[in-house]
Design a protein around this motif. Sequence first.
Motif, PDB file in Angstrom:
ATOM      1  N   LEU A   9       0.717  -1.215   0.040  1.00 42.34           N
ATOM      2  CA  LEU A   9       0.236   0.118  -0.249  1.00 42.34           C
ATOM      3  C   LEU A   9       0.967   1.332   0.045  1.00 42.34           C
ATOM      4  O   LEU A   9       0.674   2.092  -0.685  1.00 42.34           O
ATOM      5  CB  LEU A   9      -1.055  -0.048   1.235  1.00 42.34           C
ATOM      6  N   LEU A  10       1.954   1.403   0.971  1.00 40.64           N
ATOM      7  CA  LEU A  10       2.677   2.649   0.991  1.00 40.64           C
ATOM      8  C   LEU A  10       3.569   2.740  -0.274  1.00 40.64           C
ATOM      9  O   LEU A  10       3.738   3.809  -0.959  1.00 40.64           O
ATOM     10  CB  LEU A  10       3.745   2.525   2.144  1.00 40.64           C
ATOM     11  N   VAL A  11       3.915   1.804  -1.087  1.00 40.96           N
ATOM     12  CA  VAL A  11       4.681   1.861  -2.309  1.00 40.96           C
ATOM     13  C   VAL A  11       3.873   2.137  -3.409  1.00 40.96           C
ATOM     14  O   VAL A  11       4.328   3.203  -4.259  1.00 40.96           O
ATOM     15  CB  VAL A  11       5.301   0.711  -2.670  1.00 40.96           C
ATOM     16  N   LEU A  12       2.405   1.826  -3.315  1.00 40.25           N
ATOM     17  CA  LEU A  12       1.568   2.529  -4.351  1.00 40.25           C
ATOM     18  C   LEU A  12       1.115   3.896  -4.037  1.00 40.25           C
ATOM     19  O   LEU A  12       1.350   4.678  -5.148  1.00 40.25           O
ATOM     20  CB  LEU A  12       0.210   1.547  -4.165  1.00 40.25           C
ATOM     21  N   LEU A  13       1.081   4.252  -2.864  1.00 43.23           N
ATOM     22  CA  LEU A  13       1.042   5.631  -2.333  1.00 43.23           C
ATOM     23  C   LEU A  13       2.046   6.611  -2.767  1.00 43.23           C
ATOM     24  O   LEU A  13       1.891   7.674  -3.201  1.00 43.23           O
ATOM     25  CB  LEU A  13       0.240   5.626  -1.015  1.00 43.23           C
ATOM     26  N   GLU A  14       3.301   5.870  -2.597  1.00 51.62           N
ATOM     27  CA  GLU A  14       4.379   6.836  -2.543  1.00 51.62           C
ATOM     28  C   GLU A  14       4.499   6.887  -4.225  1.00 51.62           C
ATOM     29  O   GLU A  14       4.912   8.059  -4.714  1.00 51.62           O
ATOM     30  CB  GLU A  14       5.612   5.744  -2.254  1.00 51.62           C
ATOM     31  N   ASP A  15       4.391   5.931  -4.931  1.00 53.11           N
ATOM     32  CA  ASP A  15       4.492   6.064  -6.559  1.00 53.11           C
ATOM     33  C   ASP A  15       3.376   7.045  -6.927  1.00 53.11           C
ATOM     34  O   ASP A  15       3.557   7.812  -8.034  1.00 53.11           O
ATOM     35  CB  ASP A  15       4.253   4.808  -7.012  1.00 53.11           C
ATOM     36  N   MET A  16       2.133   6.927  -6.562  1.00 48.93           N
ATOM     37  CA  MET A  16       1.274   8.076  -7.002  1.00 48.93           C
ATOM     38  C   MET A  16       1.361   9.289  -6.583  1.00 48.93           C
ATOM     39  O   MET A  16       1.362  10.389  -7.396  1.00 48.93           O
ATOM     40  CB  MET A  16      -0.343   7.598  -6.001  1.00 48.93           C
TER      41      MET A  16
ATOM     42  N   ILE B 239      10.262   3.798   0.350  1.00 53.41           N
ATOM     43  CA  ILE B 239       9.701   2.375   0.168  1.00 53.41           C
ATOM     44  C   ILE B 239       9.895   1.929  -1.189  1.00 53.41           C
ATOM     45  O   ILE B 239      10.298   0.868  -1.422  1.00 53.41           O
ATOM     46  CB  ILE B 239       8.074   2.367   0.339  1.00 53.41           C
ATOM     47  N   TYR B 240       9.907   2.652  -2.435  1.00 50.48           N
ATOM     48  CA  TYR B 240       9.905   2.302  -3.480  1.00 50.48           C
ATOM     49  C   TYR B 240      11.498   1.910  -3.744  1.00 50.48           C
ATOM     50  O   TYR B 240      11.855   0.984  -4.386  1.00 50.48           O
ATOM     51  CB  TYR B 240       9.696   3.519  -4.633  1.00 50.48           C
ATOM     52  N   ASP B 241      12.608   2.485  -3.054  1.00 51.31           N
ATOM     53  CA  ASP B 241      13.918   2.471  -3.335  1.00 51.31           C
ATOM     54  C   ASP B 241      14.202   1.187  -2.579  1.00 51.31           C
ATOM     55  O   ASP B 241      15.323   0.475  -3.093  1.00 51.31           O
ATOM     56  CB  ASP B 241      14.650   3.679  -2.793  1.00 51.31           C
ATOM     57  N   ASN B 242      13.492   0.709  -1.614  1.00 52.57           N
ATOM     58  CA  ASN B 242      13.908  -0.245  -0.652  1.00 52.57           C
ATOM     59  C   ASN B 242      12.820  -1.449  -0.757  1.00 52.57           C
ATOM     60  O   ASN B 242      12.780  -2.408  -0.023  1.00 52.57           O
ATOM     61  CB  ASN B 242      13.998   0.054   0.836  1.00 52.57           C
ATOM     62  N   PHE B 243      12.101  -1.413  -1.975  1.00 59.79           N
ATOM     63  CA  PHE B 243      11.037  -2.549  -1.987  1.00 59.79           C
ATOM     64  C   PHE B 243      11.394  -3.659  -1.886  1.00 59.79           C
ATOM     65  O   PHE B 243      10.880  -4.620  -0.929  1.00 59.79           O
ATOM     66  CB  PHE B 243      10.273  -1.846  -3.170  1.00 59.79           C
TER      67      PHE B 243
ATOM     68  N   GLY C 127      14.203  -5.002  -0.738  1.00 57.40           N
ATOM     69  CA  GLY C 127      14.581  -5.494   0.627  1.00 57.40           C
ATOM     70  C   GLY C 127      13.458  -5.640   1.562  1.00 57.40           C
ATOM     71  O   GLY C 127      13.690  -6.732   2.370  1.00 57.40           O
ATOM     72  N   LEU C 128      12.408  -4.985   1.472  1.00 60.74           N
ATOM     73  CA  LEU C 128      11.350  -5.084   2.450  1.00 60.74           C
ATOM     74  C   LEU C 128      10.541  -6.273   2.087  1.00 60.74           C
ATOM     75  O   LEU C 128       9.886  -6.737   3.196  1.00 60.74           O
ATOM     76  CB  LEU C 128      10.642  -3.808   2.434  1.00 60.74           C
ATOM     77  N   VAL C 129      10.485  -6.694   0.816  1.00 64.58           N
ATOM     78  CA  VAL C 129       9.895  -7.926   0.430  1.00 64.58           C
ATOM     79  C   VAL C 129      10.498  -9.117   1.078  1.00 64.58           C
ATOM     80  O   VAL C 129      10.050 -10.083   1.671  1.00 64.58           O
ATOM     81  CB  VAL C 129       9.484  -8.005  -1.072  1.00 64.58           C
ATOM     82  N   TYR C 130      11.940  -9.138   0.926  1.00 72.64           N
ATOM     83  CA  TYR C 130      12.783 -10.107   1.255  1.00 72.64           C
ATOM     84  C   TYR C 130      12.747 -10.306   2.884  1.00 72.64           C
ATOM     85  O   TYR C 130      12.692 -11.459   3.052  1.00 72.64           O
ATOM     86  CB  TYR C 130      14.092  -9.926   0.903  1.00 72.64           C
ATOM     87  N   ILE C 131      12.459  -9.333   3.532  1.00 69.88           N
ATOM     88  CA  ILE C 131      12.279  -9.471   5.055  1.00 69.88           C
ATOM     89  C   ILE C 131      11.055 -10.117   5.261  1.00 69.88           C
ATOM     90  O   ILE C 131      11.198 -11.132   6.114  1.00 69.88           O
ATOM     91  CB  ILE C 131      12.293  -8.169   5.785  1.00 69.88           C
ATOM     92  N   ALA C 132       9.896  -9.806   4.422  1.00 75.72           N
ATOM     93  CA  ALA C 132       8.768 -10.698   4.821  1.00 75.72           C
ATOM     94  C   ALA C 132       8.806 -12.113   4.612  1.00 75.72           C
ATOM     95  O   ALA C 132       8.335 -12.966   5.238  1.00 75.72           O
ATOM     96  CB  ALA C 132       7.436  -9.846   3.925  1.00 75.72           C
TER      97      ALA C 132
END
Length: 199
Positions: free
Chosen positions: A141-148, A161-165, A167-172
């Motif tokens: 949601l945050l990456v979508l809002l950031e991109d918008m 969030i976009y720049d670190n997307f 890595g944040l997914v890999y953590i999950a």
Amino acid sequence: MKLSNLILLSIASVAIFYIQLWDDSIVTPLHLSLLGVCTIYAIYSKSINMAHIAGFILIITGANQVIYESGLINRVTPDDNAILQSLLIFGTNLLFSLILTLVLIFRVQLSRMISNSKNIKLTHFDGIFHWIFIYMTVINLLVLLEDMAYIIFDFKSLTFIYDNFEGLVYIAWALCCGTLLTMMICEAKSNHSDEASVL
């Protein structure tokens, strides 16, 4: 070793491994393979709760990946409409994360609809998995809002969030696989102790 220590050790190991690779073409198949191994092990060990948890995660994560790998998103995404592009690309991830979160929150009820087994019950791990995918939903949601915000308001400095997307997914993913590995270890220990008590 305590269960909490085992979970932390498994998660830390998988997280370090994923982050070292840091390549989507390697990490994604590895992640799906680990989910597959957990599902197969759960079926083999007749652990219906683990089989359903791992299976649900594998099917929904795999379906999301198939949509991107098949190029379906790229084919339907218009080149001249950046807002629609963003909605399709990040919105699809958000939708799959939200579906998986809801599936894991209502996992016991869904499992009972699928199977008549009397062994279906809420496990200690059920309380962990839905939080992992709530985190994933928030990140998407945050990456979508950031991109918008970037597209509509030209907020060029708001791209954390976009720049670190990845890595944040890999953590999950590491949290998910680490918790599944812990489930497998606990299941193996439980089976071993049951065999020992029979002897």
